[in-house]
Every structure is written in C-alpha cells, then in structure tokens.
Design a protein around this motif. Structure first.
Motif, mmCIF file in Angstrom:
data_model
loop_
_atom_site.group_PDB
_atom_site.id
_atom_site.type_symbol
_atom_site.label_atom_id
_atom_site.label_comp_id
_atom_site.label_asym_id
_atom_site.label_seq_id
_atom_site.Cartn_x
_atom_site.Cartn_y
_atom_site.Cartn_z
ATOM 1 N N GLU A 95 0.832 -1.203 0.000
ATOM 2 C CA GLU A 95 0.000 0.000 0.000
ATOM 3 C C GLU A 95 0.866 1.253 0.000
ATOM 4 O O GLU A 95 0.581 2.217 -0.721
ATOM 5 N N LEU A 96 1.924 1.232 0.806
ATOM 6 C CA LEU A 96 2.828 2.383 0.826
ATOM 7 C C LEU A 96 3.463 2.588 -0.540
ATOM 8 O O LEU A 96 3.557 3.728 -1.028
ATOM 9 N N ASN A 97 3.888 1.507 -1.184
ATOM 10 C CA ASN A 97 4.498 1.593 -2.507
ATOM 11 C C ASN A 97 3.537 2.198 -3.527
ATOM 12 O O ASN A 97 3.935 3.008 -4.375
ATOM 13 N N SER A 98 2.273 1.842 -3.429
ATOM 14 C CA SER A 98 1.275 2.355 -4.384
ATOM 15 C C SER A 98 0.968 3.837 -4.182
ATOM 16 O O SER A 98 0.507 4.508 -5.100
ATOM 17 N N LYS A 99 1.259 4.344 -2.986
ATOM 18 C CA LYS A 99 0.911 5.730 -2.663
ATOM 19 C C LYS A 99 2.121 6.642 -2.484
ATOM 20 O O LYS A 99 1.958 7.847 -2.300
ATOM 21 N N ILE A 100 3.333 6.069 -2.530
ATOM 22 C CA ILE A 100 4.511 6.808 -2.104
ATOM 23 C C ILE A 100 4.752 8.072 -2.922
ATOM 24 O O ILE A 100 5.095 9.128 -2.373
ATOM 25 N N GLU A 101 4.573 8.015 -4.237
ATOM 26 C CA GLU A 101 4.830 9.202 -5.052
ATOM 27 C C GLU A 101 3.800 10.289 -4.768
ATOM 28 O O GLU A 101 4.139 11.481 -4.732
ATOM 29 N N ASP A 102 2.556 9.910 -4.560
ATOM 30 C CA ASP A 102 1.523 10.894 -4.219
ATOM 31 C C ASP A 102 1.798 11.526 -2.857
ATOM 32 O O ASP A 102 1.507 12.709 -2.644
ATOM 33 N N LEU A 103 2.377 10.739 -1.946
ATOM 34 C CA LEU A 103 2.691 11.274 -0.624
ATOM 35 C C LEU A 103 3.839 12.276 -0.677
ATOM 36 O O LEU A 103 3.856 13.255 0.067
ATOM 37 N N VAL A 104 4.786 12.038 -1.572
ATOM 38 C CA VAL A 104 5.967 12.900 -1.668
ATOM 39 C C VAL A 104 5.696 14.157 -2.490
ATOM 40 O O VAL A 104 6.309 15.207 -2.256
ATOM 41 N N THR A 105 4.753 14.097 -3.426
ATOM 42 C CA THR A 105 4.503 15.204 -4.349
ATOM 43 C C THR A 105 4.248 16.554 -3.664
ATOM 44 O O THR A 105 4.753 17.579 -4.127
#
Length: 361
Positions: A95-105
């Motif tokens: 789940e973290l992998n699927s959301k990581i780029e959105d979290l960092v943006t």
C-alpha cells in the motif's frame, strides 16, 4: 537535470573502495555531521524559530499518512505462532508503494522518482521483513535529496532531527512492534540497538554539555524514564529496557548482556567523547561496510562514483532475499544479510499475548 530511479551499483570490495573515496560518500557523511551539530545541547522540545514551518508541517503530515497506512493493515490473529516477521508487513509495504509518489509530491515538485524511492526503502525490506542501518541510511538519503532539491535548508536541520527524525523513529518502533520486523544483518553487530544507529549519533549530541546528565546515567532507570521524551538517546535505552527482560517480571537484562557497546561507552568521561566516537564508528561500521553499501541506491541526486562498472546479473547471485550480491568479502559481520533470527520484539510481544515474559536466560 534528468532524474532516474536509483539503483544498486556497489558489489565488490573494489567498488567499495571507490565509494569511500567518492564525493557522494563525503556528501552523506558531512550531511550527517551537520545534522548532528544542529541538535548540540538541544532537547526534543527545543523551539527552533529559524526553520521553515511549512516544510516541517508537510513532512509531519507525510508521516501521519504513513501511520494511517500501518493502521489500514492489521495483523491476523492466527499469525501469532511465529516469532519471525509477520507476513502482513507486505500488505503495508504494498500500500505504501502504491501511494509513495503521491505522498511525496506535496513536498517536492521535482525528483519524485528519486526521493520516493529513498523514502520507501527507509521502512525495511519487503522480502525479508527486516530492518537495519541500511534502511535507516535510506532515510538520510531522502532528507539529503530534499536538501539538494532546495526543499530543506541548513536552518531547518534542528527541526528535521527534533521533529521529523523523531517522528520517523516513532513510526519505525510501531512497525517493529506490530510486524515483528527482524534485525537486518548480523544480530547485535554494534551492541547498540538491534535496528538503529543514528539515534545514538544524534542523541549523544543533544546531551553534550548537559550539566547533570552523564553517560553513566543510562544505568539509572528513574532518569531514563523521566527523560526518555526529552532526549533521543534515552528513548533508545528506555525502549531496550522494555524488551530485553528475563522471565522474572521484575528483572531486566543488563546492558552488558544485550548491548555491550552501550555499556562500554557509558564509562566515557563526557558525551562529547561519545558524540565524536559515534561518527568514527558510523564511518567504519555503516558507510564502510560492503554488506550495507552493496544495497545503497544511486541516482542523479546521489551519483554513483566514477569507475564503478555496471554489473550484470551474471556477476552476482540471488539468495532469495530480493537482491543480488557477492560473498567474496572478508572481515564483515556475517553474510550480506545475516542469518534470519527472530527479533527480541517478536519474543517480547508474543509472550505478552501469553501473559509471560521474554525468555532470554
């Protein structure tokens, strides 16, 4: 600048020697030293009026979102019969992998492929369900990448350690306890914490010049409990004291038994000696160890040293741990990833379920 997904490049002793002599090595070491100096004689509740509150708030929000992802992936009750890492960690990681780029943006508008890769790799290994100083180093790479992108600056460093690094530590403690993450590499390699090195490096700087608290204070349980929320070093000792106990509910194990290095350095004359020694030790035992640096990730922000070839798959062998490596290394702590062992946390938490204490005798 063209950003690329960071990859591993160091595989041999010759590669490691080029790494140690490289600009990237010195950038990371100097960054860690600057972070250490930024919290000199400052407790956790030190009010830093010079930092960029906006970026600190964004980073805290990022970790709050990661905390929610942990809560989204509970442990199945039937999975309490093993003291090795819990398989549900992979659900969290996916789940973290699927959301990581959105979290960092929201934090950085460029270089997301690189910053998000370092951040993801800060939380442990998906295949082995373990965590160690190499993953901790990835978090430093995440912060250094933000610095290189102009997102954080030197005036932010104090808050980065006292608010962001401490938040990262609390997230990692939660992950370690919930999913029973195993210690990566050989157990007790430094005689410090099974998982972490940097809290002692930063924490010793916090305590430097303290009028009353001395290195030997780590043996005083009342002092540790009183100041665990004020000083990172003491939080680590408090955490160790909670999980390293004998069958007797009223008896904790001596630091000499489970953390001999901590016990040894508690006899130092000053925190300054410990602070300086931690940097020397980090250079040798983390930045200078092939079993750790062969997992280091190089991109365009943290460049691979010149002269290190791109190794083909044929030059390495995969031991089923999700990455490839060579074992022609001498004088290192065990194999590349060490042997699989149950964590002290796993033993402690499993026995809590049985209303017993951890059997280390």
């Amino acid at each position: 600048m063209t950003f690329i997904k960071p990859i591993r490049r160091v595989y041999t002793q010759e590669d490691l020697e080029k790494w140690i002599d490289s600009k990237t090595y010195n950038e990371i070491l100097n960054f860690i030293i600057e972070l250490q100096e930024s919290v000199l004689s400052k407790p956790n509740d030190f009010l830093d009026t010079t930092s960029n509150n906006e970026i600190i708030s964004k980073l805290l929000n990022l970790f709050n979102e990661i905390d929610k992802i942990i809560d989204n992936n509970p442990i199945h009750p039937k999975n309490n019969d093993s003291r090795f890492g819990k398989i549900e960690f992979k659900d969290f990681y996916n789940e973290l992998n699927s959301k990581i780029e959105d979290l960092v943006t929201p934090i950085c508008s460029t270089g997301i492929i690189e910053t998000s890769t370092y951040l993801l790799n800060s939380f442990g290994d998906f295949n082995r369900i373990d965590y160690g100083s190499g993953h901790e180093l990835n978090f430093i790479c995440f912060l250094l990448s933000l610095q290189k992108l102009g997102v954080i600056h030197k005036e932010d460093y104090t808050s980065i350690i006292l608010q962001i690094f401490t938040k990262y530590m609390s997230i990692m403690r939660k992950l370690q306890k919930k999913y029973w993450l195993e210690p990566a590499g050989s157990h007790g390699v430094w005689g410090l914490d099974d998982y972490h090195f940097l809290p002692f490096l930063f924490g010793s700087s916090q305590l430097t010049n303290h009028q009353y608290l001395k290195p030997k204070s780590i043996h005083n349980d009342e002092i540790i409990e009183q100041f665990q929320n004020q000083y990172i070093y003491f939080e680590c000792i408090y955490f160790l004291n909670q999980i390293k106990t004998t069958k007797n509910n009223n008896e904790k194990l001596s630091l000499r038994w489970h953390s001999p290095m901590l016990d040894d350095i508690s006899s130092a004359k000053s925190w300054l000696k410990i602070k300086e020694g931690m940097i020397k030790m980090y250079k040798v035992e983390v930045l200078g160890k092939l079993p750790i640096i062969q997992h280091f990730l190089f991109g365009s922000l943290l460049k691979c040293p010149e002269g290190i070839p791109e190794h083909s798959d044929e030059s390495t062998n995969d031991d089923g741990c999700g990455h490839t490596h060579q074992h022609d290394v001498i004088n290192t702590w065990g194999d590349c990833c060490g042997i699989k062992i149950p964590s002290a946390i796993a033993a402690s938490e499993s026995l809590k379920l049985e209303r017993k204490q951890i059997p280390f005798d």
